[in-house]
Design an enzyme around this catalytic site. Structure first.
Site, PDB file in Angstrom:
ATOM      1  N   SER A 150       4.652   5.543  -5.794  1.00  0.00           N
ATOM      2  CA  SER A 150       5.775   6.125  -5.063  1.00  0.00           C
ATOM      3  C   SER A 150       6.158   4.786  -4.325  1.00  0.00           C
ATOM      4  CB  SER A 150       5.095   7.323  -4.306  1.00  0.00           C
ATOM      5  OG  SER A 150       6.054   7.373  -3.262  1.00  0.00           O
ATOM      6  N   TYR A 163      -1.501  10.312   1.412  1.00  0.00           N
ATOM      7  CA  TYR A 163      -0.847  10.134   0.037  1.00  0.00           C
ATOM      8  C   TYR A 163      -0.476   8.606  -0.179  1.00  0.00           C
ATOM      9  CZ  TYR A 163       2.668  10.964  -3.226  1.00  0.00           C
ATOM     10  OH  TYR A 163       3.590  11.003  -4.554  1.00  0.00           O
TER      11      TYR A 163
END
Length: 255
Positions: A150, A163
């Site tokens: 990401s 994350y």
């Protein structure tokens, strides 16, 4: 272009929806036999498998939980029992944890259990999946591993520390494994997706914010899951013979 995936077996984690679904369906159209995995939505996974079969491919639906090494090993074992091999791994599944970034507490108030849960699932789950499939790839001296990351790995976002850290760790893992596994014919890469126009994004993110991000992109729109899937599929294919150890941004230029 013939991607050379006919008859190969691909395990695509988190493939009941979004980028994972688009990837599983594309690999199926290219002739791969696809392991479609889910954690919460078996019905959606079954729909993906049905689409692959309708296109003339073959698919197997299995439960997969990033936080459970047992479930990860069981998913790989199911593929090996069904087809005797695993040629491709797409590490796409993610777990955000119980607190959404927009409602997360200040970092200093983030409970240690929550931090560890998100960090461990998203990096240790990827580690366990790779470890489960590599023996089959080594046996045939051919394999493709694509780790889906990401833009948060490099840009971060308030409330996403665990994350983002896990995705950054995935980059480091890839940068080590590509050298270790290449002599066995196994290529390892990262596809770093930016904000992608998935159903989940439409449901969870205000339309005004989606439009703002789209307009700040060089291509003036958000990529679709199918567009990201084409990048993943190439890296996962026999058509890719030299791209190895790379971290590729598949977002239209906006991380």
């Amino acid at each position: 272009m013939d991607l050379g995936l006919e008859g190969r077996v691909a395990l695509v984690t988190g493939s009941s929806q979004g980028i994972g679904r688009a990837t599983a369906e594309l690999l199926g159209r290219e002739g791969a036999r696809v392991v479609v995995t889910y954690r919460n939505h078996r019905d959606k996974a079954e729909a993906v498998a049905a689409t692959i079969r309708e296109q003339g491919g073959d698919a197997l639906v299995v439960f997969f939980d990033l936080a459970s090494d047992d479930s990860i090993r069981a998913a790989a074992a199911a593929a090996l029992e069904r087809w005797g091999r695993i040629d491709v791994l797409v590490n796409n599944a993610v777990q955000w944890g119980s607190v959404a970034p927009g409602s997360a507490p200040p970092f200093e108030a983030l409970p240690g259990d929550e931090w560890r849960k998100v960090l461990r699932a998203n990096i240790e789950g990827a580690y366990a999946a790779i470890q489960a499939v590599v023996p089959s790839m080594r046996e045939r001296r051919w394999g493709r591993i694509v780790n889906v990351s990401s833009g948060l790995a490099v840009n971060g976002m308030p409330g996403s520390s665990a994350y983002s850290a896990a995705k950054s760790a995935l980059h480091g893992l890839t940068r080590s494994l590509f050298k270790e596994l290449a002599p066995a014919g196994i290529l390892t890469n990262v596809v770093m997706a930016g904000l992608t126009l998935t159903d989940h994004a439409r449901d969870a993110i205000p339309a005004a914010m989606l439009d703002h991000v789209a307009q700040s992109s060089p291509i003036k729109r958000l990529p679709t899951p199918a567009e990201v899937a084409t990048t993943i599929a190439f890296l996962a294919s026999a058509a890719n013979t030299t791209v190895n150890g790379e971290i590729l941004l598949s977002s239209g230029g906006h991380a």
